[in-house]
Write an enzyme that holds these catalytic residues in place. Structure first.
Site, mmCIF file in Angstrom:
data_model
loop_
_atom_site.group_PDB
_atom_site.id
_atom_site.type_symbol
_atom_site.label_atom_id
_atom_site.label_comp_id
_atom_site.label_asym_id
_atom_site.label_seq_id
_atom_site.Cartn_x
_atom_site.Cartn_y
_atom_site.Cartn_z
ATOM 1 N N ASP A 26 15.195 28.199 21.993
ATOM 2 C CA ASP A 26 14.527 26.771 23.028
ATOM 3 C C ASP A 26 15.013 25.422 21.404
ATOM 4 O OD1 ASP A 26 13.992 27.491 25.402
ATOM 5 O OD2 ASP A 26 12.028 28.499 24.215
ATOM 6 N N ASN A 55 -9.056 -17.286 17.090
ATOM 7 C CA ASN A 55 -7.897 -16.553 16.624
ATOM 8 C C ASN A 55 -8.439 -15.480 15.934
ATOM 9 O OD1 ASN A 55 -5.298 -15.318 17.002
ATOM 10 N ND2 ASN A 55 -5.476 -14.709 14.495
ATOM 11 N N GLU A 114 -0.558 -10.631 16.739
ATOM 12 C CA GLU A 114 -0.868 -9.768 15.344
ATOM 13 C C GLU A 114 -1.600 -8.548 15.538
ATOM 14 O OE1 GLU A 114 -4.248 -12.269 15.059
ATOM 15 O OE2 GLU A 114 -1.711 -12.475 15.830
ATOM 16 N N ASP A 123 11.387 27.319 31.305
ATOM 17 C CA ASP A 123 11.077 28.276 30.906
ATOM 18 C C ASP A 123 9.960 28.768 32.859
ATOM 19 O OD1 ASP A 123 12.239 30.722 31.447
ATOM 20 O OD2 ASP A 123 12.240 31.121 29.173
ATOM 21 N N ASP A 126 -9.908 -12.226 18.014
ATOM 22 C CA ASP A 126 -8.929 -10.366 18.007
ATOM 23 C C ASP A 126 -10.162 -9.523 18.160
ATOM 24 O OD1 ASP A 126 -6.476 -11.264 17.739
ATOM 25 O OD2 ASP A 126 -6.633 -11.325 15.565
#
Length: 861
Positions: A603, A692, A295, A337, A696
């Site tokens: 361009d 978790n 996540e 160019d 994280d």
């Protein structure tokens, strides 16, 4: 009459196109001297910013609340509600607290990084020249209001719908609005027709179109959503197409989602069947889904790209589109160019000769008159002619101009001197020759054919071979004077001679080209100039030329043939804008990631067609608007630094992806196996969620991590074959050590439920958190490849916190218990052994597989 309270157009488009200028200005309560600053500010308040679709800036509170719309957050909130409904208030409160902490962490990181990136993008905001209080001033395009007087020239984007007041050979590209392929001339004189289509409204300028040649002065009649373009955009509103990197992320997301859905359902059904506790099984399955889902990936991507844009800005690259950063790093072909990129962009007039090579002041006079009176595209060649020295022009009066276009490659000026009228034409020699019937050498006039033509062409080729850029000058006496001349009048011309310019090769560019080659970027030159000059410059700077292709040669090639041919070409010479587009499309179709660098009107289509459009800060409006990135200087050295930053951004994103696959999915398989022999859950749902959250937090510093030089040496893209192999190779290692931990705790130490869950919590957190130091590099961690200090600090701190929690009163709320030292030592040994095994398996994997670029088609999975 104009009413400041009205936000809509004051009168119809037909009225604007056909009414006189005085009536329109009177209705808008403005004059050719423009609005006052105070009046303009009032109108801006009434009409709002001059934008088609303005992305609403959410108040900071609503922005924060929007993070709760994440599917994972919603699942957790539902789970906490179910827990509360079944009387598990402790679990519900803990889940709420951790959701709040996780959302706040995401918000703070993304909000601060996003604000920094936004400030950088404001540096390349488009501006428009308007008349305020009788003076020309430059303002942001979004501040243009009805009644403003616009001052426009070649290369400008039209910022709003406007009625022409004055026009001098003003030709507009309005294909985006009307579909017309050729530029349309705009005039101030209104048509008598009552009903006109957009194409027929020659007195109107429309938002979203651009000036190809000439100049114009116009009064704004509508802005923003009230313009013709705005009306179309509001009914056909569509999201901007995803970049190649974003498509890869989406494909990866679907792949992860399928795997998680299958495994979570299997764990839920098996656990329910074995333990007969639906609520506990549901909470456990939800916790696993949260634990194994990457996540943080959107946040890691956002922060990585935002911080990347900040670092790139310090090196001279302003990023307009953040999602283009990884594509910039993936670029393996750069088309550009030569002027200003390979050369100094400081053009000097070196020689002026007649058609056969003798020095001729008359040629210089004609060239000067043409450059002095022309009002079209700003051209450094004209500047060089005028800078060379003033010539006598007072006796001459300009009567008409046939502007330059990229099909004819010529520009003509009609001048009058007394009773004599002359048409003076300059342009590309190959094109101008087609219109010449005679040539002049000294005072002698001779037919432009046979040996005379051959001698003139040979003189031109000799100049080109020496690296000079050459323009041909032709003229003819006008016998029938007209008010307006057309391209048909550019016939039966006399070739007067040539003017030669020198734009020397840029110092040090050879070294930069070698550096680009060393990091896997091939430079291809696409130019409207001739092949002789381009080859001479390439020879000077040491750019190896694999092949040369001329613009007219691609007409006979099929798309498939061109796709193959373009791979082996370095110089594409004498190319028109449409031909440039075809080359870029062919290179992309062959599986390359193509960047295009340009700053001119011609361009703009190529900048949009390329994977990454790159322009410069002093480019024309239409080029800067079409680009994904804007350089503060037209310098390949800056470009190289930007490419490396793009690769760093992609590299740090891939670290998170590979780490999640190797550890998280290994843990999920372990959970599935544990269901069969453990009489309790290996970890409580709230413990998994805490695990978790801590994990994280340890990865928030990953976007700023150091990236190995080996990774930066080559362009890379999403490679799902590699990612899947990585998961299938390192995932089982994680599962093996998890199962070994289960067996040692349950059968070796006969651990109770609390001891077991606590021990696996600290082991799992340590392995997940610290394994990034192994996976982040192909080399030996810390010795051959050092992570950033921030990453070391965050991962070690989180691991330490996780191991201390069981010994605190806080840990008791999560069901943890203080562990005996022999179990702590065993867990430390398992973690160390796991990291060593991952290092060994990783080395074997990298010897066998490489993160190479996939073909374009494989990116979408």
């Amino acid at each position: 009459m104009y009413s400041p309270s009205k936000r809509s157009r004051t009168f119809s488009l037909q009225t604007c196109a056909t009414d006189g200028i005085d009536r329109i200005c009177q209705a808008l309560q403005t004059t050719e001297c423009g609005l006052s600053v105070e009046e303009a500010e009032q109108r801006l308040i009434v009409h709002g910013p001059n934008v088609i679709t303005k992305k609403k800036e959410l108040p900071i509170i609503l922005e924060y609340l929007s993070y709760f719309k994440s599917p994972l957050v919603i699942i957790l909130l539902v789970a906490s509600g179910i827990s509360a409904g079944f009387g598990e208030m402790r679990n519900a409160v803990i889940i709420w607290i951790m959701v709040l902490m996780s959302v706040t962490l995401d918000f703070l990181e993304e909000h601060s990084a996003g604000n920094a990136a936004k400030k950088l993008q404001e540096q390349v905001t488009l501006t428009t020249t308007v008349i305020r209080n009788g003076k020309a001033v430059e303002i942001p395009t979004s501040h243009v209001v009805p009644g403003d007087i616009l001052s426009l020239s070649a290369g400008n984007l039209i910022p709003a719908d406007a009625r022409v007041i004055q026009a001098d050979d003003c030709f507009i590209n309005q294909s985006a609005l009307t579909g017309e392929s050729l530029p349309v001339e705009k005039v101030a004189v209104a048509s008598n027709a009552k009903q006109l289509s957009l194409s027929d409204m020659t007195t109107m300028l429309f938002l979203g179109t651009s000036i190809v040649t000439g100049t114009a002065k116009a009064v704004v009649v509508a802005t923003g959503a009230n313009t013709e373009f705005g009306k179309i955009a509001s009914t056909l509103a569509s999201k901007e197409g995803k970049s190649e990197f974003e498509i890869g992320v989406t494909s990866f997301g679907y792949f992860i989602m399928k795997a998680i859905l299958f495994m979570v359902l299997a764990i839920f059904l098996l656990n329910t069947f074995i333990n007969h506790n639906i609520l506990e099984s549901f909470m456990f399955a939800v916790a696993i889904a949260v634990g194994v889902t990457p996540e943080l990936l959107p946040m890691i991507m956002s922060i990585t790209m935002a911080r990347g844009s900040i670092r790139m800005s310090k090196k001279g690259v302003i990023v307009k589109k953040l999602s283009a950063i990884p594509s910039f790093g993936s670029m393996n072909i750069l088309c550009t160019d030569k002027t200003g990129t390979l050369t100094e962009d400081h053009i000097e007039l070196i020689s002026y000769t007649d058609a056969l090579g003798a020095k001729s002041d008359q040629v210089l006079d004609y060239a000067y008159l043409n450059s002095y009176f022309q009002t079209g595209i700003k051209n450094p060649l004209d500047d060089a002619v005028l800078f060379h020295g003033k010539r006598p022009v007072d006796a001459y009066k300009k009567t008409e101009e046939i502007p330059f276009d990229f099909q004819r490659k010529m520009l003509s000026i009609a001048v009058q001197n007394g009773d004599a009228h002359t048409l003076i034409t300059k342009g590309a020699p190959e094109e101008l020759w087609k219109h010449c019937v005679t040539l002049r050498s000294g005072d002698t006039r001779m037919p432009f054919e046979g040996g005379h033509r051959e001698a003139s062409v040979k003189h031109y080729e000799a100049l080109s071979a020496e690296g000079y850029r050459v323009l041909a000058i032709a003229a003819k006496t006008i016998t029938t004077v007209k008010e307006q001349y057309t391209t048909e009048d550019e016939s039966a011309l006399e070739l007067v001679g040539y003017v030669a310019f020198l734009d020397p090769a840029k110092k040090g560019v050879g070294r930069v080209l070698k550096d680009l080659h060393d990091i896997g970027v091939e430079v291809k030159i696409i130019t409207g100039d001739n092949e002789l000059v381009t080859q001479h410059i390439c020879q000077q700077i040491g750019l190896s030329v694999k092949g040369v292709l001329l613009g007219h040669e691609i007409a006979t090639l099929s798309d498939m043939a061109l796709r193959i041919k373009a791979q082996d070409i370095t110089i594409f010479a004498r190319f028109s804008p449409d031909e440039k587009n075809r080359i870029i499309t062919a290179l992309r179709a062959a599986g390359n990631v193509v960047g295009y660098m340009g700053d001119g009107i011609n361009d703009a289509p190529s900048l949009k067609a390329a994977d990454v459009g790159i322009s410069v800060n002093n480019a024309v409006d239409v080029a800067r608007e079409s680009a994904d990135m804007v350089l503060t200087q037209k310098n390949l050295k800056i470009l190289k630094d930007g490419i490396l930053e793009g690769r760093k951004a992609f590299g740090n994103t891939m670290k998170y992806v590979l780490m999640g696959l190797s550890s998280n999915f290994g843990n999920m398989f372990s959970m599935l196996g544990a269901v069969f022999f453990l009489p309790f859950l290996p970890m409580l749902p709230i413990q998994i969620i805490l695990n978790n959250l801590l994990y994280d937090a340890s990865q928030v510093t990953l976007p700023g991590d150091n990236v190995d030089q080996d990774w930066l040496k080559r362009p890379r893209r999403w490679n799902f074959v590699y990612i899947k192999k990585f998961m299938l190779t390192l995932g089982p290692v994680s599962s093996f050590f998890d199962i070994a931990t289960f067996l040692i705790l349950f059968y070796g130490f006969h651990a109770s439920q609390a001891v077991f869950q606590t021990a696996w919590f600290i082991e799992s957190l340590a392995t997940q958190t610290l394994v990034i130091h192994i996976i982040r590099t192909r080399k030996l961690p810390f010795i051959q490849s050092r992570p950033s200090r921030a990453l070391v600090l965050s991962t070690c701190t989180v691991a330490l916190i996780g191991w201390l929690i069981p010994f605190t009163s806080f840990g008791a709320y999560f069901g943890f218990t203080a562990l005996p030292w022999h179990i702590m030592a065993t867990m430390a040994g398992i973690v160390t052994l796991y990291l060593c095994c991952v290092e060994i398996v990783k080395r074997r994997f990298f010897r066998k597989y490489d993160f190479t670029m996939e073909s374009r088609g494989a990116v979408v999975g």
